[in-house]
Design an enzyme around this catalytic site. Sequence first.
Site, mmCIF file in Angstrom:
data_model
loop_
_atom_site.group_PDB
_atom_site.id
_atom_site.type_symbol
_atom_site.label_atom_id
_atom_site.label_comp_id
_atom_site.label_asym_id
_atom_site.label_seq_id
_atom_site.Cartn_x
_atom_site.Cartn_y
_atom_site.Cartn_z
ATOM 1 N N THR A 50 0.837 -1.203 0.000
ATOM 2 C CA THR A 50 0.000 0.000 0.000
ATOM 3 C C THR A 50 0.868 1.247 0.000
ATOM 4 O O THR A 50 0.634 2.180 -0.769
ATOM 5 C CB THR A 50 -0.961 -0.010 1.202
ATOM 6 O OG1 THR A 50 -1.887 -1.074 1.028
ATOM 7 C CG2 THR A 50 -1.716 1.303 1.307
ATOM 8 N N ASN A 76 -5.538 -9.647 -7.387
ATOM 9 C CA ASN A 76 -5.628 -10.309 -6.092
ATOM 10 C C ASN A 76 -6.873 -11.175 -5.925
ATOM 11 O O ASN A 76 -6.895 -12.088 -5.117
ATOM 12 C CB ASN A 76 -5.561 -9.270 -4.973
ATOM 13 C CG ASN A 76 -6.469 -8.090 -5.222
ATOM 14 O OD1 ASN A 76 -6.421 -7.463 -6.280
ATOM 15 N ND2 ASN A 76 -7.319 -7.788 -4.278
ATOM 16 N N GLN A 104 0.849 -9.632 -5.848
ATOM 17 C CA GLN A 104 0.443 -11.039 -5.904
ATOM 18 C C GLN A 104 1.369 -11.878 -6.791
ATOM 19 O O GLN A 104 1.319 -13.102 -6.745
ATOM 20 C CB GLN A 104 -0.999 -11.159 -6.424
ATOM 21 C CG GLN A 104 -2.035 -10.461 -5.557
ATOM 22 C CD GLN A 104 -2.269 -11.159 -4.233
ATOM 23 O OE1 GLN A 104 -1.904 -12.321 -4.034
ATOM 24 N NE2 GLN A 104 -2.880 -10.446 -3.298
ATOM 25 N N HIS A 126 4.721 -10.100 3.053
ATOM 26 C CA HIS A 126 3.794 -11.053 3.664
ATOM 27 C C HIS A 126 2.926 -11.836 2.682
ATOM 28 O O HIS A 126 2.135 -12.678 3.087
ATOM 29 C CB HIS A 126 2.910 -10.350 4.696
ATOM 30 C CG HIS A 126 1.799 -9.555 4.112
ATOM 31 N ND1 HIS A 126 0.516 -10.025 4.052
ATOM 32 C CD2 HIS A 126 1.776 -8.332 3.546
ATOM 33 C CE1 HIS A 126 -0.253 -9.104 3.489
ATOM 34 N NE2 HIS A 126 0.496 -8.080 3.162
ATOM 35 N N THR A 147 13.498 5.239 10.004
ATOM 36 C CA THR A 147 14.467 4.215 10.403
ATOM 37 C C THR A 147 14.103 2.882 9.772
ATOM 38 O O THR A 147 12.936 2.479 9.789
ATOM 39 C CB THR A 147 14.476 4.090 11.937
ATOM 40 O OG1 THR A 147 14.919 5.333 12.469
ATOM 41 C CG2 THR A 147 15.390 2.974 12.403
ATOM 42 N N CYS A 157 -21.758 -9.889 1.925
ATOM 43 C CA CYS A 157 -21.898 -10.119 3.358
ATOM 44 C C CYS A 157 -20.558 -10.299 4.045
ATOM 45 O O CYS A 157 -20.446 -10.183 5.251
ATOM 46 C CB CYS A 157 -22.751 -11.352 3.606
ATOM 47 S SG CYS A 157 -24.460 -11.070 3.169
#
Lengths: 139, 405
Positions: free
Chosen positions: B75, B154, B182, B204, B243, B329
């Site tokens: 992101t 994705n 991806q 990740h 950093t 949902c």
Amino acid sequence: MAYSEKVIDHYSNPKNVGTLDKSSKNVGTGLVGAPECGDVMRLQIEVDDATGIIKDAKFKTFGCGSAIASSSLATEWLKGKSIDVAATIDNMDIVEELNLPPVKIHCSVLAEDAIKAAINDYRKKNGLEELVFEEKGVH
Amino acid sequence: MLKLPVYLDNNATTPMDPRVLETMIPYFTEHFGNAASRNHPFGWEAEEAVDYAREQVAKLVGADPKEIIFTSGATEGDNLGIKGVYEMYAQKGNHIITANTEHKAVLDTCKHIEKLGGEVTYLSVQPDGLIDLKELEAAIKPTTILIAIMYANNEIGVIQPVKEIAAIAKKHGVLFFTDATQAVGKIPVDVIKDGIDLMTFTGHKMYGPKGIGALYVRRKNPRVKVTAQMDGGGHERGMRSGTLNVPGIVGFGKACELCRLEMEQDTARISKLRDKLETALLKLDEAYVNGNRNHRLPHVSNISFKYVEGEGLLMGFNKNIALSSGSACTSASLEPSYVLKALGLGDDLAHSSLRFGLSRFTTEEQIDYTIEQITNTVLKLREMSPLWEMFKEGIDMNSIEWAHH
């Protein structure tokens, strides 16, 4: 989101799944929701003409676990009730019983709408005036 | 032996490889130095570890280590790459071309740029999820400074024609940014061969740690610059102050190295499992794969099971199988997947979709179990579905006046 135990129970062992003969004069059918919205409920009642008591109730639902549970519970509640008493079932009773979170309240509203639609279908078929219900308009 | 629960949501995040964790641990405690501390051994150790990791990362994607800017994740890379180019090349123009199936980190960054006065063209995709190259080229104008098209999607895993996009960009003197979150580590990605000018990816999604990613910024032919979006000590060649996350970087480097060395064997095994899963599930009536099956990541499958709602379907097995759905949902917005809708799928099919993302750690037993569980649940829910009954009776569902709410 975690589901309540009651929702899981109705989902895993739904009560009264099935179809009644919708052409029969003493069967009322309510079909509510829309496929694009992700939930469609069909609720049917079979009414004893002499007593006005709901002898049987069946449902089929396309939707999430809460929608399935709401309709399953609704059929349980309908059986044995007179259609006049059935018309007073409130969606918040379903919310409370199933412990639905706010985002799933629309499932209970849909179940209430389905009950009312089924009752009105039965009334129409039998020459009775359709009941006018207040719009809930939650969804 | 079957290991439960089964994790098939690897497009969301992958588990970290234990070998990655092992390399990271010393950098939390013993070697805790700040990589920017130039005058003592603690800093030197950290800097050396970062340099080594930077090489590992660069090597995976065919870049020079100097072209790797460490970020907090994809992101941030999307924001820095797109906003950074928009600011840096403001003299040249203010127009960006992207596609409507991009990740929100790209789409929302573009919306932000529109608010700043920039102009953005959102290309629609074809029903198979691929962009139309002619449409892309036609959208280029004199003010166009950037094309931002993802490497692989994705949700559906569809791989865009990156080389062709790069060639079009180059022909018109426009920079090409790609969100390769991806793709990197899963399929061969080479910034030189692919002709990429800027590229974001993250640890990740490739068995590395969360909170660490990279932005590739080309240094030659052409030399690309981005305006920093975070000001401070001028780390990362002035493009990203802050950093350095040394343990994260070390882990990310190791994850990249493992992917580079093991990609071929992993892919051969995983794609076989994916195909087995897909073939078995498509035996169900009215089940459809979403997206182009020939241009697709080897570990991804997105399938719609018509007349069954996605969240209801997940509930049948989500104690034991972790998956995601395009159903409204399951999202916070209560809208079904915009990616699936962009393919032209009706809301009903978008609601009925499941996304499978396999990984290095997925086993054949887990796939067999998944096939069985999903098949049973689909059949059970269809018995309960009024739409399935209507379909079986041959009722045209478009003829019904649905009560839209």
